[in-house]
Write a protein that holds these residues in place. Sequence first.
Motif, PDB file in Angstrom:
ATOM      1  N   GLN A 146     -11.733 -12.056  -0.616  1.00  0.00           N
ATOM      2  CA  GLN A 146     -10.656 -12.980  -0.237  1.00  0.00           C
ATOM      3  C   GLN A 146     -10.213 -13.828  -1.431  1.00  0.00           C
ATOM      4  OE1 GLN A 146      -8.848 -12.756   2.789  1.00  0.00           O
ATOM      5  NE2 GLN A 146     -10.000 -10.889   2.407  1.00  0.00           N
ATOM      6  N   ALA A 147     -11.113 -14.094  -2.361  1.00  0.00           N
ATOM      7  CA  ALA A 147     -10.725 -14.767  -3.599  1.00  0.00           C
ATOM      8  C   ALA A 147      -9.800 -13.872  -4.417  1.00  0.00           C
ATOM      9  CB  ALA A 147     -11.959 -15.147  -4.414  1.00  0.00           C
ATOM     10  N   VAL A 148     -10.107 -12.590  -4.447  1.00  0.00           N
ATOM     11  CA  VAL A 148      -9.253 -11.625  -5.146  1.00  0.00           C
ATOM     12  C   VAL A 148      -7.890 -11.556  -4.452  1.00  0.00           C
ATOM     13  CG1 VAL A 148      -8.977  -9.207  -5.813  1.00  0.00           C
ATOM     14  CG2 VAL A 148     -11.223 -10.312  -6.003  1.00  0.00           C
ATOM     15  N   ALA A 149      -7.887 -11.558  -3.125  1.00  0.00           N
ATOM     16  CA  ALA A 149      -6.632 -11.536  -2.371  1.00  0.00           C
ATOM     17  C   ALA A 149      -5.788 -12.766  -2.711  1.00  0.00           C
ATOM     18  CB  ALA A 149      -6.905 -11.480  -0.874  1.00  0.00           C
ATOM     19  N   LYS A 150      -6.406 -13.929  -2.795  1.00  0.00           N
ATOM     20  CA  LYS A 150      -5.684 -15.162  -3.136  1.00  0.00           C
ATOM     21  C   LYS A 150      -5.128 -15.091  -4.552  1.00  0.00           C
ATOM     22  CE  LYS A 150      -6.075 -17.382   0.683  1.00  0.00           C
ATOM     23  NZ  LYS A 150      -4.906 -17.721   1.498  1.00  0.00           N
ATOM     24  N   LEU A 151      -5.881 -14.509  -5.478  1.00  0.00           N
ATOM     25  CA  LEU A 151      -5.407 -14.318  -6.846  1.00  0.00           C
ATOM     26  C   LEU A 151      -4.149 -13.450  -6.845  1.00  0.00           C
ATOM     27  CD1 LEU A 151      -5.849 -14.501  -9.978  1.00  0.00           C
ATOM     28  CD2 LEU A 151      -7.207 -12.425  -9.745  1.00  0.00           C
ATOM     29  N   LEU A 152      -4.185 -12.355  -6.095  1.00  0.00           N
ATOM     30  CA  LEU A 152      -3.032 -11.461  -6.011  1.00  0.00           C
ATOM     31  C   LEU A 152      -1.837 -12.146  -5.354  1.00  0.00           C
ATOM     32  CD1 LEU A 152      -4.944  -8.221  -4.969  1.00  0.00           C
ATOM     33  CD2 LEU A 152      -3.831  -8.643  -7.180  1.00  0.00           C
ATOM     34  N   LEU A 153      -2.078 -12.880  -4.277  1.00  0.00           N
ATOM     35  CA  LEU A 153      -1.001 -13.619  -3.619  1.00  0.00           C
ATOM     36  C   LEU A 153      -0.361 -14.621  -4.575  1.00  0.00           C
ATOM     37  CD1 LEU A 153      -2.662 -14.208  -0.150  1.00  0.00           C
ATOM     38  CD2 LEU A 153      -0.443 -13.078  -0.525  1.00  0.00           C
ATOM     39  N   ASN A 154      -1.185 -15.290  -5.342  1.00  0.00           N
ATOM     40  CA  ASN A 154      -0.709 -16.291  -6.286  1.00  0.00           C
ATOM     41  C   ASN A 154       0.139 -15.668  -7.394  1.00  0.00           C
ATOM     42  OD1 ASN A 154      -1.335 -17.814  -9.051  1.00  0.00           O
ATOM     43  ND2 ASN A 154      -1.319 -19.319  -7.379  1.00  0.00           N
ATOM     44  N   ALA A 155      -0.174 -14.426  -7.756  1.00  0.00           N
ATOM     45  CA  ALA A 155       0.560 -13.751  -8.830  1.00  0.00           C
ATOM     46  C   ALA A 155       1.990 -13.419  -8.421  1.00  0.00           C
ATOM     47  CB  ALA A 155      -0.182 -12.479  -9.257  1.00  0.00           C
ATOM     48  N   GLY A 156       2.231 -13.277  -7.123  1.00  0.00           N
ATOM     49  CA  GLY A 156       3.580 -13.009  -6.634  1.00  0.00           C
ATOM     50  C   GLY A 156       4.004 -11.563  -6.822  1.00  0.00           C
ATOM     51  N   GLY A 157       5.252 -11.306  -6.513  1.00  0.00           N
ATOM     52  CA  GLY A 157       5.821  -9.969  -6.654  1.00  0.00           C
ATOM     53  C   GLY A 157       5.088  -8.919  -5.844  1.00  0.00           C
ATOM     54  N   VAL A 158       4.988  -7.739  -6.416  1.00  0.00           N
ATOM     55  CA  VAL A 158       4.308  -6.620  -5.759  1.00  0.00           C
ATOM     56  C   VAL A 158       2.841  -6.955  -5.502  1.00  0.00           C
ATOM     57  CG1 VAL A 158       3.629  -4.202  -6.028  1.00  0.00           C
ATOM     58  CG2 VAL A 158       5.878  -4.945  -6.778  1.00  0.00           C
ATOM     59  N   TRP A 159       2.249  -7.733  -6.398  1.00  0.00           N
ATOM     60  CA  TRP A 159       0.835  -8.088  -6.241  1.00  0.00           C
ATOM     61  C   TRP A 159       0.604  -8.895  -4.974  1.00  0.00           C
ATOM     62  CZ3 TRP A 159      -1.708  -4.986  -9.030  1.00  0.00           C
ATOM     63  CH2 TRP A 159      -1.240  -4.596 -10.286  1.00  0.00           C
ATOM     64  N   ALA A 160       1.567  -9.725  -4.611  1.00  0.00           N
ATOM     65  CA  ALA A 160       1.427 -10.538  -3.396  1.00  0.00           C
ATOM     66  C   ALA A 160       1.349  -9.659  -2.151  1.00  0.00           C
ATOM     67  CB  ALA A 160       2.579 -11.524  -3.287  1.00  0.00           C
ATOM     68  N   TRP A 161       2.063  -8.552  -2.158  1.00  0.00           N
ATOM     69  CA  TRP A 161       1.982  -7.622  -1.015  1.00  0.00           C
ATOM     70  C   TRP A 161       0.570  -7.081  -0.875  1.00  0.00           C
ATOM     71  CZ3 TRP A 161       5.543  -6.760   2.648  1.00  0.00           C
ATOM     72  CH2 TRP A 161       6.833  -7.211   2.391  1.00  0.00           C
ATOM     73  N   LEU A 162      -0.013  -6.687  -1.991  1.00  0.00           N
ATOM     74  CA  LEU A 162      -1.378  -6.168  -1.965  1.00  0.00           C
ATOM     75  C   LEU A 162      -2.352  -7.267  -1.528  1.00  0.00           C
ATOM     76  CD1 LEU A 162      -3.439  -3.946  -2.472  1.00  0.00           C
ATOM     77  CD2 LEU A 162      -3.421  -4.575  -4.895  1.00  0.00           C
ATOM     78  N   GLY A 163      -2.178  -8.474  -2.060  1.00  0.00           N
ATOM     79  CA  GLY A 163      -3.025  -9.599  -1.670  1.00  0.00           C
ATOM     80  C   GLY A 163      -2.911  -9.898  -0.189  1.00  0.00           C
ATOM     81  N   GLY A 164      -1.696  -9.862   0.328  1.00  0.00           N
ATOM     82  CA  GLY A 164      -1.489 -10.082   1.761  1.00  0.00           C
ATOM     83  C   GLY A 164      -2.162  -9.023   2.597  1.00  0.00           C
ATOM     84  N   LEU A 165      -2.075  -7.782   2.154  1.00  0.00           N
ATOM     85  CA  LEU A 165      -2.728  -6.682   2.865  1.00  0.00           C
ATOM     86  C   LEU A 165      -4.240  -6.891   2.932  1.00  0.00           C
ATOM     87  CD1 LEU A 165      -2.476  -3.840   4.162  1.00  0.00           C
ATOM     88  CD2 LEU A 165      -2.811  -2.904   1.867  1.00  0.00           C
ATOM     89  N   LEU A 166      -4.820  -7.397   1.836  1.00  0.00           N
ATOM     90  CA  LEU A 166      -6.269  -7.607   1.791  1.00  0.00           C
ATOM     91  C   LEU A 166      -6.752  -8.733   2.702  1.00  0.00           C
ATOM     92  CD1 LEU A 166      -7.040  -7.153  -2.009  1.00  0.00           C
ATOM     93  CD2 LEU A 166      -7.355  -5.500  -0.153  1.00  0.00           C
ATOM     94  N   THR A 167      -5.821  -9.498   3.260  1.00  0.00           N
ATOM     95  CA  THR A 167      -6.216 -10.567   4.178  1.00  0.00           C
ATOM     96  C   THR A 167      -6.205 -10.107   5.631  1.00  0.00           C
ATOM     97  OG1 THR A 167      -3.974 -11.456   4.478  1.00  0.00           O
ATOM     98  CG2 THR A 167      -5.278 -12.330   2.625  1.00  0.00           C
TER      99      THR A 167
END
Length: 133
Positions: A69-90
């Motif tokens: 979930q820390a990794v997911a938050k990092l991805l969400l924070n990065a924005g763009g396409v990465w935020a989609w992946l971070g959101g999926l991981l939640t």
Amino acid sequence: MPHRPVLVYDGDCAFCTTSVTFLTRLLRPNCTATPWQFADLDALGVTSERAQYEVLWVSPLGTVYGGAQAVAKLLLNAGGVWAWLGGLLTLPPARWAAHGVYRLVATHRHRLPGGSPACALPPDRRPGAHSVP
């Protein structure tokens, strides 16, 4: 509390340090990345036991997320396409799978590229650790 999120990782583990360095260069998140060994854990509301166990994301409001979930938050924070992946991981079932993969990697990080046998030892038993009298 800090004004930006803080990513706390194990600075004694070469695999962890290399991974965080790579991800922060690639993702360019708006956060501060710091090894737990140099972080003011009390100010972050984190115990050293938890910081030794998993990577942590501490929000500016003091909410602590660990592991996948820390990794997911990092991805969400990065924005763009990465935020989609971070959101999926939640979301289940991706969240459950991410937790399993994270625990597998964390448990065997000493065997991964950049890892060392010291990564498998508790921090107080790592080479160069000092005992408190």
